[in-house]
Design a protein around this motif. Structure first.
Motif, short mmCIF file in Angstrom:
data_model
loop_
_atom_site.label_atom_id
_atom_site.label_comp_id
_atom_site.label_asym_id
_atom_site.label_seq_id
_atom_site.Cartn_x
_atom_site.Cartn_y
_atom_site.Cartn_z
N MET A 1 0.86 -1.17 0.00
CA MET A 1 0.00 0.00 0.00
C MET A 1 0.91 1.24 0.00
N ASN A 2 0.66 2.14 -0.92
CA ASN A 2 1.47 3.34 -1.00
C ASN A 2 0.96 4.41 -0.04
N LEU A 3 1.72 5.48 0.11
CA LEU A 3 1.37 6.54 1.07
C LEU A 3 0.06 7.23 0.72
N ARG A 4 -0.19 7.44 -0.58
CA ARG A 4 -1.44 8.10 -0.99
C ARG A 4 -2.65 7.25 -0.59
N GLN A 5 -2.57 5.96 -0.81
CA GLN A 5 -3.66 5.05 -0.45
C GLN A 5 -3.82 4.98 1.07
N LEU A 6 -2.68 4.96 1.77
CA LEU A 6 -2.71 4.94 3.24
C LEU A 6 -3.40 6.20 3.76
N TRP A 7 -3.04 7.36 3.19
CA TRP A 7 -3.67 8.63 3.61
C TRP A 7 -5.16 8.62 3.30
N LYS A 8 -5.53 8.14 2.12
CA LYS A 8 -6.94 8.13 1.71
C LYS A 8 -7.77 7.25 2.64
N ASN A 9 -7.22 6.11 3.03
CA ASN A 9 -7.98 5.16 3.85
C ASN A 9 -7.97 5.49 5.34
N TYR A 10 -6.93 6.17 5.81
CA TYR A 10 -6.78 6.35 7.25
C TYR A 10 -6.47 7.79 7.64
N ASN A 11 -6.90 8.79 6.87
CA ASN A 11 -6.52 10.17 7.17
C ASN A 11 -7.07 10.66 8.51
N LEU A 12 -8.24 10.24 8.91
CA LEU A 12 -8.77 10.64 10.20
C LEU A 12 -7.88 10.13 11.33
N SER A 13 -7.52 8.87 11.28
CA SER A 13 -6.66 8.29 12.32
C SER A 13 -5.29 8.93 12.33
N ILE A 14 -4.76 9.22 11.16
CA ILE A 14 -3.44 9.85 11.08
C ILE A 14 -3.47 11.24 11.69
N VAL A 15 -4.47 12.04 11.34
CA VAL A 15 -4.57 13.40 11.87
C VAL A 15 -4.78 13.37 13.38
N LEU A 16 -5.68 12.51 13.85
CA LEU A 16 -5.92 12.43 15.29
C LEU A 16 -4.67 11.94 16.03
N GLY A 17 -3.96 10.98 15.45
CA GLY A 17 -2.71 10.51 16.06
C GLY A 17 -1.66 11.61 16.13
N LEU A 18 -1.54 12.39 15.07
CA LEU A 18 -0.58 13.49 15.07
C LEU A 18 -0.98 14.57 16.07
N LEU A 19 -2.25 14.89 16.15
CA LEU A 19 -2.71 15.87 17.14
C LEU A 19 -2.45 15.37 18.57
N PHE A 20 -2.68 14.10 18.78
CA PHE A 20 -2.40 13.51 20.09
C PHE A 20 -0.91 13.64 20.43
N LEU A 21 -0.04 13.23 19.50
CA LEU A 21 1.39 13.31 19.75
C LEU A 21 1.85 14.75 19.96
N LEU A 22 1.34 15.65 19.17
CA LEU A 22 1.70 17.06 19.30
C LEU A 22 1.29 17.61 20.68
N SER A 23 0.08 17.28 21.11
CA SER A 23 -0.36 17.77 22.41
C SER A 23 0.41 17.11 23.54
N TRP A 24 0.78 15.85 23.39
CA TRP A 24 1.53 15.14 24.43
C TRP A 24 2.95 15.69 24.53
N VAL A 25 3.57 15.98 23.40
CA VAL A 25 4.90 16.60 23.40
C VAL A 25 4.81 18.00 24.02
N GLY A 26 3.77 18.74 23.68
CA GLY A 26 3.57 20.06 24.29
C GLY A 26 3.42 19.97 25.79
#
Length: 120
Positions: A1-26
């Motif tokens: 699975m390429n990155l574009r397909q990964l983003w298309k299928n899981y963009n909500l989880s990716i964004v929420l995961g990044l927001l979680f990590l960003l807030s935890w690092v903060g």
């Protein structure tokens, strides 16, 4: 699975995961500053081990309260009803009744159309 397909299928989880990590690092950065200032104010050395204990303790307290709140909300909304709310089953039942009525009328019209002009 390429990155574009990964983003298309899981963009909500990716964004929420990044927001979680960003807030935890903060949280880690700002809590480190607060911890270091407090240690200096008391004339104590700043130790990473003590900080990690304090950081993990506050993290688990935050998560516990959030998960407890969410868990309670999910469990209660699965058993209790607040008529008209999005979580309530009454709206689903009402919508199902409307759809059943529409389906019945469409079927009746279809039967008349298939029967031809004599049935009218």
């Amino acid at each position: 699975m390429n990155l574009r397909q990964l983003w298309k299928n899981y963009n909500l989880s990716i964004v929420l995961g990044l927001l979680f990590l960003l807030s935890w690092v903060g949280q880690a950065v700002f809590q480190w500053r607060e911890f270091a200032d407090e240690q200096h104010a008391h004339g104590q050395a700043v130790e990473v081990g003590q900080y990690l204990n304090a950081f993990m303790s506050s993290t688990l307290e935050n998560w516990q309260s959030e998960f407890l709140q969410l868990f309670t909300f999910v469990i209660l909304t699965s058993f209790l009803i607040h008529r008209g709310s999005h979580e309530s089953k009454d709206e689903d039942e009402k919508m199902e009744a409307y759809l059943t009525e529409i389906r019945r009328k469409v079927d009746a019209l279809t039967e008349r159309a298939e029967a031809g002009p004599r049935a009218r």
